[in-house]
Design a protein around this motif. Sequence first.
Motif, PDB file in Angstrom:
ATOM      1  N   LEU A 117       0.783  -1.142   0.030  1.00 30.33           N
ATOM      2  CA  LEU A 117       0.092  -0.151  -0.196  1.00 30.33           C
ATOM      3  C   LEU A 117       0.913   1.188   0.030  1.00 30.33           C
ATOM      4  O   LEU A 117       0.478   2.299  -0.635  1.00 30.33           O
ATOM      5  N   GLY A 118       1.915   1.145   0.728  1.00 29.76           N
ATOM      6  CA  GLY A 118       2.694   2.434   1.001  1.00 29.76           C
ATOM      7  C   GLY A 118       3.422   2.774  -0.517  1.00 29.76           C
ATOM      8  O   GLY A 118       3.669   3.812  -0.889  1.00 29.76           O
ATOM      9  N   LEU A 120       2.442   2.083  -3.480  1.00 26.54           N
ATOM     10  CA  LEU A 120       1.355   2.566  -4.676  1.00 26.54           C
ATOM     11  C   LEU A 120       0.906   3.906  -4.168  1.00 26.54           C
ATOM     12  O   LEU A 120       0.668   4.630  -5.155  1.00 26.54           O
ATOM     13  N   SER A 121       1.112   4.403  -3.016  1.00 27.15           N
ATOM     14  CA  SER A 121       0.835   5.588  -2.616  1.00 27.15           C
ATOM     15  C   SER A 121       2.068   6.556  -2.929  1.00 27.15           C
ATOM     16  O   SER A 121       1.863   7.793  -3.020  1.00 27.15           O
ATOM     17  N   TRP A 124       2.082   9.228  -5.816  1.00 25.05           N
ATOM     18  CA  TRP A 124       1.230  10.497  -5.625  1.00 25.05           C
ATOM     19  C   TRP A 124       1.798  11.480  -4.948  1.00 25.05           C
ATOM     20  O   TRP A 124       1.930  12.727  -4.999  1.00 25.05           O
ATOM     21  N   ILE A 125       2.581  10.979  -3.675  1.00 26.79           N
ATOM     22  CA  ILE A 125       3.042  11.847  -2.627  1.00 26.79           C
ATOM     23  C   ILE A 125       4.540  12.687  -3.534  1.00 26.79           C
ATOM     24  O   ILE A 125       4.580  13.699  -3.175  1.00 26.79           O
ATOM     25  N   SER A 134       8.376  12.863   0.461  1.00 29.06           N
ATOM     26  CA  SER A 134       7.886  11.504   0.581  1.00 29.06           C
ATOM     27  C   SER A 134       8.637  10.616   1.347  1.00 29.06           C
ATOM     28  O   SER A 134       8.360   9.791   2.060  1.00 29.06           O
ATOM     29  N   ILE A 167       3.978   0.295   5.749  1.00 30.79           N
ATOM     30  CA  ILE A 167       3.697   1.693   4.962  1.00 30.79           C
ATOM     31  C   ILE A 167       4.855   2.202   4.811  1.00 30.79           C
ATOM     32  O   ILE A 167       5.223   2.660   3.623  1.00 30.79           O
ATOM     33  N   VAL A 171       6.454   3.187   0.959  1.00 35.11           N
ATOM     34  CA  VAL A 171       6.831   4.462   0.555  1.00 35.11           C
ATOM     35  C   VAL A 171       8.540   4.596   0.104  1.00 35.11           C
ATOM     36  O   VAL A 171       8.719   5.254  -0.846  1.00 35.11           O
ATOM     37  N   ALA A 311      -6.352  14.071  -8.810  1.00 30.93           N
ATOM     38  CA  ALA A 311      -6.650  12.691  -8.312  1.00 30.93           C
ATOM     39  C   ALA A 311      -7.384  12.106  -9.565  1.00 30.93           C
ATOM     40  O   ALA A 311      -6.982  10.902  -9.636  1.00 30.93           O
ATOM     41  N   GLU A 314      -4.272  11.261 -11.820  1.00 33.30           N
ATOM     42  CA  GLU A 314      -3.512  10.339 -11.304  1.00 33.30           C
ATOM     43  C   GLU A 314      -4.104   8.675 -11.528  1.00 33.30           C
ATOM     44  O   GLU A 314      -3.455   7.812 -11.919  1.00 33.30           O
ATOM     45  N   TRP A 318      -2.415   5.752 -14.262  1.00 31.04           N
ATOM     46  CA  TRP A 318      -2.244   4.399 -13.657  1.00 31.04           C
ATOM     47  C   TRP A 318      -2.980   3.354 -14.745  1.00 31.04           C
ATOM     48  O   TRP A 318      -2.430   2.352 -15.241  1.00 31.04           O
TER      49      TRP A 318
END
Length: 586
Positions: A117-118, A120-121, A124-125, A134, A167, A171, A311, A314, A318
């Motif tokens: 999950l980290g 994938l995020s 964007w960060i 980030s 997470i 990242v 958003a 983004e 993907w």
Amino acid sequence: MGKTTHAPDRKEVQSLNALGINVHPDTVSLVYDDGALAESFGGSGIKDLYASRTVLLAAASACIGGLLFGFDQGILSICLTMPQFLAQFPETDPDANSSASLNKGVMTALLELGAFLGALSAGWIADKWSRKMSIVVGSVWFVIGAILQASSYSFAQLVIGRFVGGIGVGVLSSTAPMYISEIAPPNIRGAVLVLEQFAIVFGAVAMYYITYGSRYIAGDWSFRLPFTVQMAPCVVLVGVLFFLPYSPRWLALRGRDEDCLDSLCRLRNLPRTDPRVQAEWITIRAEAIRNREVQVAAHPSLQGDTTSAEAKLEVASWVDMFKKGVIRQTVIGIMLMFFQQFSGINALVYYAPSLFQQLGLDYELQLTLSGVLNIAQLVAVIVAFFALDRAGRRIILLLGSTGLVISHSIVAAMIGTYSDNWSAHKVQAWVGVAFIFCVMLSYGVSWGPLPWAIPAEIHVSSRRAKGVALTTASNWINNFIIGLITPPLITATKGYGAFAFFAAFSFASGVWTFFFVPETKGRTLEQMDKIFKSSNAIEDAEAKEQILQLMCGDVQNPVMSHGNAYKGRVQMIERADDTPRKAELE
């Protein structure tokens, strides 16, 4: 950092004279010759990695994500056999809980699920708030997770702490390599691709021996100390990042051209008038403008600086990664990480003592050999550092798969045939041990570093960030699956089934590599068009040349004009491709 902006449209591009840049006579020549620009910064040896103090600090920060994941591997491999740990968390003790194997798998795998999950995020960060921010966010998540783990008195809190820390690892593992590749000079960028895997292995070795020593502490601090110590790199990292410049490429993507140039000057320790800095700055700006054009062309209705528009864009970006012209590269990256994890390497690192137990070794010898096993992988990764650009990617992967199949199969045969009476078959037990080391060496040279390196090479610049992020996410979700299934697999099959399972997937990795993985050694990004039968890279090259003409048109000389430079570039592409393209592009 100011208001969120973006790179200018082509019609808004200002020439160098309009920006007031005093252009050096050699600048334009370097702009149109990527090889000469790379060579102008120096060589690509080890000494060049340490030539710049700022880049060295940035390289250290880039490796933190891998280092932290390695720390986790080193801690768990001993904690899962430590009496103090099992007493505090009886859910993981097979003598006290019939579901211990499943609980071990859940505890191990939750970090990888959080990392998925980290990862994938992180894209964007990193794009919105910068690569540096980030990394800070990832460090904060990891520290919170480490605090929860170090203070755990219940299995539930321990599991939650591992998920939260995961997470942060996700990242960091996705953002940090991006940051270092964007700030490193061209001459050492390729070598840095191996450092992520090196950091993972080094972290596993370092923390393994810290935990190996702390197990002699009588109380809970035998395992709480390693969980606490792993926070230290994050604290140092956040402090160091405060003094490091922002990524020049991120600044260019945000339209902050002056800041981009200042950042490059700090990183290269060169003045604005130096032709190398000027040439690199110009190419970075051209790439940022092209990336913006690709987004606008693909999704014209989603442009804007509002949170809603960003958003939606983004999400659409993907989805683009799975469309025609890009999907093959995307799948290659995802599958490289799938086979990396299903080669069984992290099962070995996490559960090496348990696997050595299957070979009839006593407890102390299990732990000693587990530590040496990690050192063997570290040596193999160092070998890969020197072999990557000499032997080629495909041949190394194929040889690695062959070594893994043979080694896994022999270990499975030894355990399956002789495990009922190891005392009478000590030679066979040591044969099994020897080939477990062969597994580690085969992996460390091939399937360890290359799945991190190849995805960055096969994606064109406008898709590279998303492509690498998907590859990293694949690493973590497959790592999660392996962490979950390995303990029950070892228990249910007395160990030999686990090795047979990984041998089968290692064989599949070789077959898949033979048919689907291209050789990227010595290829430019433009030459990837021949391999993937697409025109994305050539279209990007043509567009960038036109953008460079807008930037450099008023300072070019007759010898290195836009037309001559682009003609040479097209001829280079034609030499790599049997399909004539010159007529199409002219």
